[in-house]
Motif scaffolding. Structure first.
Motif, PDB file in Angstrom:
ATOM      1  N   ASP A 124       0.812  -1.211   0.000  1.00  0.00           N
ATOM      2  CA  ASP A 124       0.000   0.000   0.000  1.00  0.00           C
ATOM      3  C   ASP A 124       0.846   1.260   0.000  1.00  0.00           C
ATOM      4  O   ASP A 124       0.335   2.337  -0.242  1.00  0.00           O
ATOM      5  CB  ASP A 124      -0.890   0.015   1.243  1.00  0.00           C
ATOM      6  CG  ASP A 124      -2.031  -0.947   1.109  1.00  0.00           C
ATOM      7  OD1 ASP A 124      -2.331  -1.625   2.075  1.00  0.00           O
ATOM      8  OD2 ASP A 124      -2.602  -1.022   0.000  1.00  0.00           O
ATOM      9  N   ASP A 125       2.124   1.073   0.338  1.00  0.00           N
ATOM     10  CA  ASP A 125       2.942   2.272   0.511  1.00  0.00           C
ATOM     11  C   ASP A 125       3.131   3.005  -0.807  1.00  0.00           C
ATOM     12  O   ASP A 125       4.057   2.977  -1.434  1.00  0.00           O
ATOM     13  CB  ASP A 125       4.285   1.889   1.122  1.00  0.00           C
ATOM     14  CG  ASP A 125       4.530   2.720   2.353  1.00  0.00           C
ATOM     15  OD1 ASP A 125       5.399   2.359   3.128  1.00  0.00           O
ATOM     16  OD2 ASP A 125       3.826   3.710   2.527  1.00  0.00           O
TER      17      ASP A 125
ATOM     18  N   LEU B 181       4.425   7.797   5.980  1.00  0.00           N
ATOM     19  CA  LEU B 181       3.024   8.177   5.762  1.00  0.00           C
ATOM     20  C   LEU B 181       2.686   9.462   6.495  1.00  0.00           C
ATOM     21  O   LEU B 181       2.043  10.368   5.950  1.00  0.00           O
ATOM     22  CB  LEU B 181       2.110   7.070   6.275  1.00  0.00           C
ATOM     23  CG  LEU B 181       1.763   6.013   5.268  1.00  0.00           C
ATOM     24  CD1 LEU B 181       0.984   4.914   5.939  1.00  0.00           C
ATOM     25  CD2 LEU B 181       0.942   6.628   4.151  1.00  0.00           C
ATOM     26  N   ASN B 182       3.140   9.568   7.739  1.00  0.00           N
ATOM     27  CA  ASN B 182       2.791  10.751   8.510  1.00  0.00           C
ATOM     28  C   ASN B 182       3.557  11.979   8.045  1.00  0.00           C
ATOM     29  O   ASN B 182       3.062  13.095   8.169  1.00  0.00           O
ATOM     30  CB  ASN B 182       3.011  10.493  10.003  1.00  0.00           C
ATOM     31  CG  ASN B 182       1.825   9.769  10.601  1.00  0.00           C
ATOM     32  OD1 ASN B 182       0.719  10.281  10.588  1.00  0.00           O
ATOM     33  ND2 ASN B 182       2.046   8.567  11.065  1.00  0.00           N
ATOM     34  N   GLY B 185       1.558  13.133   5.324  1.00  0.00           N
ATOM     35  CA  GLY B 185       0.393  13.779   5.920  1.00  0.00           C
ATOM     36  C   GLY B 185       0.717  15.180   6.393  1.00  0.00           C
ATOM     37  O   GLY B 185      -0.047  16.115   6.171  1.00  0.00           O
ATOM     38  N   THR B 234      -8.305  14.722   4.990  1.00  0.00           N
ATOM     39  CA  THR B 234      -7.531  13.500   4.732  1.00  0.00           C
ATOM     40  C   THR B 234      -6.447  13.324   5.796  1.00  0.00           C
ATOM     41  O   THR B 234      -6.145  12.206   6.201  1.00  0.00           O
ATOM     42  CB  THR B 234      -6.864  13.546   3.348  1.00  0.00           C
ATOM     43  OG1 THR B 234      -5.983  14.663   3.303  1.00  0.00           O
ATOM     44  CG2 THR B 234      -7.873  13.654   2.245  1.00  0.00           C
ATOM     45  N   LEU B 238      -6.102  10.245   8.299  1.00  0.00           N
ATOM     46  CA  LEU B 238      -4.866   9.459   8.415  1.00  0.00           C
ATOM     47  C   LEU B 238      -4.487   9.282   9.879  1.00  0.00           C
ATOM     48  O   LEU B 238      -4.136   8.190  10.326  1.00  0.00           O
ATOM     49  CB  LEU B 238      -3.742  10.160   7.646  1.00  0.00           C
ATOM     50  CG  LEU B 238      -2.353   9.532   7.761  1.00  0.00           C
ATOM     51  CD1 LEU B 238      -2.295   8.219   7.011  1.00  0.00           C
ATOM     52  CD2 LEU B 238      -1.281  10.465   7.233  1.00  0.00           C
ATOM     53  N   PHE B 245      -7.320   5.268   4.912  1.00  0.00           N
ATOM     54  CA  PHE B 245      -5.980   5.619   5.412  1.00  0.00           C
ATOM     55  C   PHE B 245      -5.621   4.743   6.603  1.00  0.00           C
ATOM     56  O   PHE B 245      -4.968   5.176   7.529  1.00  0.00           O
ATOM     57  CB  PHE B 245      -5.941   7.090   5.815  1.00  0.00           C
ATOM     58  CG  PHE B 245      -6.341   8.019   4.715  1.00  0.00           C
ATOM     59  CD1 PHE B 245      -5.464   8.302   3.687  1.00  0.00           C
ATOM     60  CD2 PHE B 245      -7.590   8.590   4.690  1.00  0.00           C
ATOM     61  CE1 PHE B 245      -5.827   9.155   2.664  1.00  0.00           C
ATOM     62  CE2 PHE B 245      -7.960   9.441   3.663  1.00  0.00           C
ATOM     63  CZ  PHE B 245      -7.083   9.720   2.648  1.00  0.00           C
ATOM     64  N   GLN B 246      -6.095   3.489   6.600  1.00  0.00           N
ATOM     65  CA  GLN B 246      -5.976   2.677   7.799  1.00  0.00           C
ATOM     66  C   GLN B 246      -4.755   1.758   7.770  1.00  0.00           C
ATOM     67  O   GLN B 246      -4.445   1.137   8.763  1.00  0.00           O
ATOM     68  CB  GLN B 246      -7.248   1.848   7.966  1.00  0.00           C
ATOM     69  CG  GLN B 246      -7.283   0.515   7.262  1.00  0.00           C
ATOM     70  CD  GLN B 246      -7.298   0.617   5.745  1.00  0.00           C
ATOM     71  OE1 GLN B 246      -7.220   1.691   5.174  1.00  0.00           O
ATOM     72  NE2 GLN B 246      -7.362  -0.507   5.075  1.00  0.00           N
ATOM     73  N   TRP B 248      -1.595   1.791   7.920  1.00  0.00           N
ATOM     74  CA  TRP B 248      -0.428   1.851   8.812  1.00  0.00           C
ATOM     75  C   TRP B 248      -0.740   1.265  10.178  1.00  0.00           C
ATOM     76  O   TRP B 248       0.151   0.886  10.923  1.00  0.00           O
ATOM     77  CB  TRP B 248       0.045   3.295   8.976  1.00  0.00           C
ATOM     78  CG  TRP B 248      -0.984   4.224   9.551  1.00  0.00           C
ATOM     79  CD1 TRP B 248      -1.895   4.962   8.857  1.00  0.00           C
ATOM     80  CD2 TRP B 248      -1.230   4.509  10.932  1.00  0.00           C
ATOM     81  NE1 TRP B 248      -2.689   5.674   9.723  1.00  0.00           N
ATOM     82  CE2 TRP B 248      -2.299   5.419  10.994  1.00  0.00           C
ATOM     83  CE3 TRP B 248      -0.650   4.076  12.127  1.00  0.00           C
ATOM     84  CZ2 TRP B 248      -2.802   5.892  12.204  1.00  0.00           C
ATOM     85  CZ3 TRP B 248      -1.149   4.555  13.317  1.00  0.00           C
ATOM     86  CH2 TRP B 248      -2.214   5.457  13.344  1.00  0.00           C
TER      87      TRP B 248
END
Lengths: 125, 543
Positions: A124-125, B181-182, B185, B234, B238, B245-246, B248
């Motif tokens: 998913d990354d 990811l963050n 974000g 979004t 996250l 956005f789940q 992680w």
């Protein structure tokens, strides 16, 4: 004119950043994230010009603002964001190096293949 | 120019009480710094860490006592008046979330002192934990959008390091995905904040709410604000770990030490929910879309966000629920259940956004559910930590028969599981009832179906986990397991809290109602912060 040049530069930066984030090479992913956060900073700076091309300092409240005043608030915000971005990018690079030490690769697909419980999250990354 | 003498203490009953909003922040920050300095004295460090968490709770209590009923306590940092300075606002909503933080943080710190290796604790665990509390506290108190970003970063920075705490290959990998990811974000959040500043001319939440209520007077075009608010959503989704956005969530929750996961699932996730309530139900709620949008039409912003929240909430409930049923380990079940439960929190918010008449009820239901899930899930993660330290594994295949080994610990898990399912007299029953009630009142069969479906899935995964892990013949690891009475004791205290709040449900629901009232009261918030108090009335600085 400045606005247009900056808009184009921003577009290119975000495009390059997005391209790099989607690579398999983890270092490039971190670079991509760094570029995207830097382009957010550039975007913030351009916001200081205001829609008319000359912004106003919020503290002066319009009264004494000269024609060429840029909003200093966004610059203060960007300084904060740069410091935060510096710290987080350094941390991400250290993690990348650690990941290389532990797995001998920074290819995301190879990592996904070797990873046991986290494998479904990798794709998913 | 502003006259410095014109700066007044806003809403401050007394000198000390007026400073109460910084209290929790200062206590947590001081504890973080002192525990960092006491690395050479591990016993003192651990003692100080737990005393600091206790004092944090007292500071929150003092703040709650200082805020008059239904009122707000506003603190202008360095006495710079709004909208120029950073504003801290303590109202019923902030207090409810801070109370949850205080309870979970104290339990988690007490748990980690016993469960985490002493040598591991020494270097950075306690300072990082308290810095995470600082970030969470700041996010709940701030009245400034950019400041919210900074507190998010404080919170995330510490949580990155806490996720990688055990430093094995799996942890490094999970932390890297979590961090990347963050970081993305954060970049997106910065973009949205910059855009909001450019369009509304302010970052102060009260000022923004005031300007969006009357966009024409300040020369604001609401259409781009809607888009920027959607981008911002979004980021909060996250943080809250909402579908889509789940992804992680499970890896990060498996990697982090159990008490940290208790904080991440119980409190840090809720910061996203809090931000959604604060911004979309207050700051942006006064704004209306001038143009007609496809499917939605014109009207207020919330009528646009309602369907978005509904889709995200339904997907979270179903996806999280189905995934939780098939997980091989306790952490996996709880992580996916966490995704589903966040869906249950968002579901009443979605209804509240769509149906204006149900707004107070919807936000109340979401907040009650938030507290219930925060307590229950952090308790369940602590039980998982106790199981791991007793048996060395949380794989359901290795476990089984835990009831024989430790009845108290199993009882705590059962209470937490039943709170998730929603069995009276636990808090979970009332929170689920409120969610179903909201869906029924809105007359939405779809929402009702999803909520009931999600509830059935919850029963399925809790039952499966109970049967596989706690009943049946004891596994080899369970037979050779040790006992840690202190760890079990902490989970029992949290389980008792769930029971007490369930039996005496009124105070919780009153607090949630007050919080919902405070969250939806735009005029009261703007009035308390007073961003227009020191500016010429024409507001000429609006670009």
């Amino acid at each position: 004119m400045t606005e247009f040049v900056l808009a184009v530069a921003l577009g290119i930066l975000v495009a390059v950043g997005t391209f790099l984030v989607l690579r398999r090479d983890l270092v490039r992913v971190v670079w991509g994230v760094a570029i995207i956060s830097q382009s957010a900073n550039v975007y913030l700076i351009t916001m200081g010009f205001g829609p008319t091309g000359s912004g106003t300092a919020p503290v002066i409240a319009g009264a004494a603002a000269g024609p060429g005043t840029a909003d200093p608030l966004v610059q203060a915000l960007v300084l904060t964001a740069i410091v935060i971005g510096f710290g987080t990018t350094a941390f991400a690079l250290v993690l990348t190096y650690r990941l290389y030490e532990e797995n001998g690769t920074i290819d995301l697909e190879e990592l996904a293949a070797s990873g046991a419980p986290a494998s479904e999250e990798v794709s998913d990354d | 120019m502003i006259e410095p003498t014109a700066i007044a203490q806003v809403g401050a009953p007394g000198m000390l009480a007026g400073n109460a909003p910084v209290g929790p922040l200062l206590v947590a920050l001081t504890t973080a710094i002192l525990t960092l300095g006491l690395r050479g004295y591990p016993t003192a460090q651990r003692g100080l860490s737990i005393i600091g968490s206790g004092l944090y709770g007292l500071a929150v209590l003092y703040l709650a006592a200082s805020v008059s009923a239904g009122g707000r306590l506003v603190y202008q940092v360095s006495d710079w008046p709004a909208p120029f300075g950073i504003t801290l606002v303590a109202d019923a909503l902030s207090l409810l979330m801070l109370g949850l933080t205080a309870v979970v943080a104290l339990a988690a710190i007490a748990f980690s002192i016993r469960s985490i290796d002493r040598e591991d604790q020494r270097l950075a665990y306690h300072p990082l934990f308290h810095l995470m509390v600082v970030g969470v506290t700041g996010s709940f108190l701030t009245g400034d959008l950019f400041n919210l970003f900074v507190w998010f970063e404080v919170m995330l920075m510490s949580s990155y390091v806490l996720v990688v705490f055990y430093s094995g290959p799996g942890e490094t990998r999970a932390a890297l995905y979590y961090a990347v990811l963050n970081l993305l974000g954060s970049g997106v959040m910065l973009l949205a904040i910059g855009g909001l500043y450019a369009t509304t001319g302010t970052l102060n939440m009260a000022d923004m709410a005031r300007r969006l209520a009357d966009p024409a007077a300040f020369g604001i075009d609401p259409a781009p604000v809607l888009g920027l608010a959607a981008i911002l959503l979004t980021v909060f989704a996250l943080k809250a770990g909402v579908v889509p956005f789940q992804f992680w969530v499970p890896a990060a929750y498996r990697a982090a030490p159990a008490p940290v996961t208790a904080m991440l699932a119980g409190v840090v996730k809720k910061v996203g929910v809090y931000a959604i309530i604060r911004l979309y139900f207050m700051v942006f709620a006064a704004a209306a879309v001038p143009v007609s949008l496809p499917f939605v039409g014109g009207g207020e912003f919330l009528s646009f966000f309602g369907p978005v929240l509904f889709v995200a909430a339904s997907a979270s409930v179903l996806l999280g629920g189905f995934a939780a049923v098939s997980q091989p380990d306790l952490e996996g079940v709880l992580a996916h259940s966490s995704i589903a439960q966040i869906g249950f929190i968002l579901l009443p918010l979605a209804v509240a956004a769509t149906v204006p008449d149900l707004r107070v009820l919807g936000v109340t239901a979401a907040l009650v559910y938030t507290v219930n899930h925060g307590l229950a899930k952090s308790m369940l993660y602590l039980v998982t930590g106790a199981v791991r330290s007793a048996t060395g594994s949380t794989l359901l295949a290795d476990l089984g028969g835990l009831v024989e080994h430790d009845r108290v610990l199993s009882g705590a898990f059962l209470i937490g599981g039943l709170a998730l399912v929603g069995i009276p007299p636990l808090t979970g029953f009332f929170s689920k009832l409120l969610v179903l009630d909201i869906a029924a009142r809105a007359g939405s069969t779809l929402a009702l179906t999803i909520a009931v479906g999600g509830a059935i899935l919850t029963i399925a995964y809790v039952t499966r986990t109970w049967n596989a892990g706690f009943w049946g013949p004891p596994g080899e690891r369970v037979l050779g397991a040790t006992r840690e009475p202190a760890l079990v004791g902490i989970t029992v205290v949290l389980a008792a809290t769930l029971l007490v709040f369930g039996v005496g449900f009124d105070p919780l629901v009153q607090a949630a109602e007050a919080a919902a009232g405070a969250a939806l009261d735009i005029d009261g918030y703007v009035e308390a912060v007073g961003p227009d108090r020191f500016i010429p009335a024409e507001g000429g600085e609006a670009a």
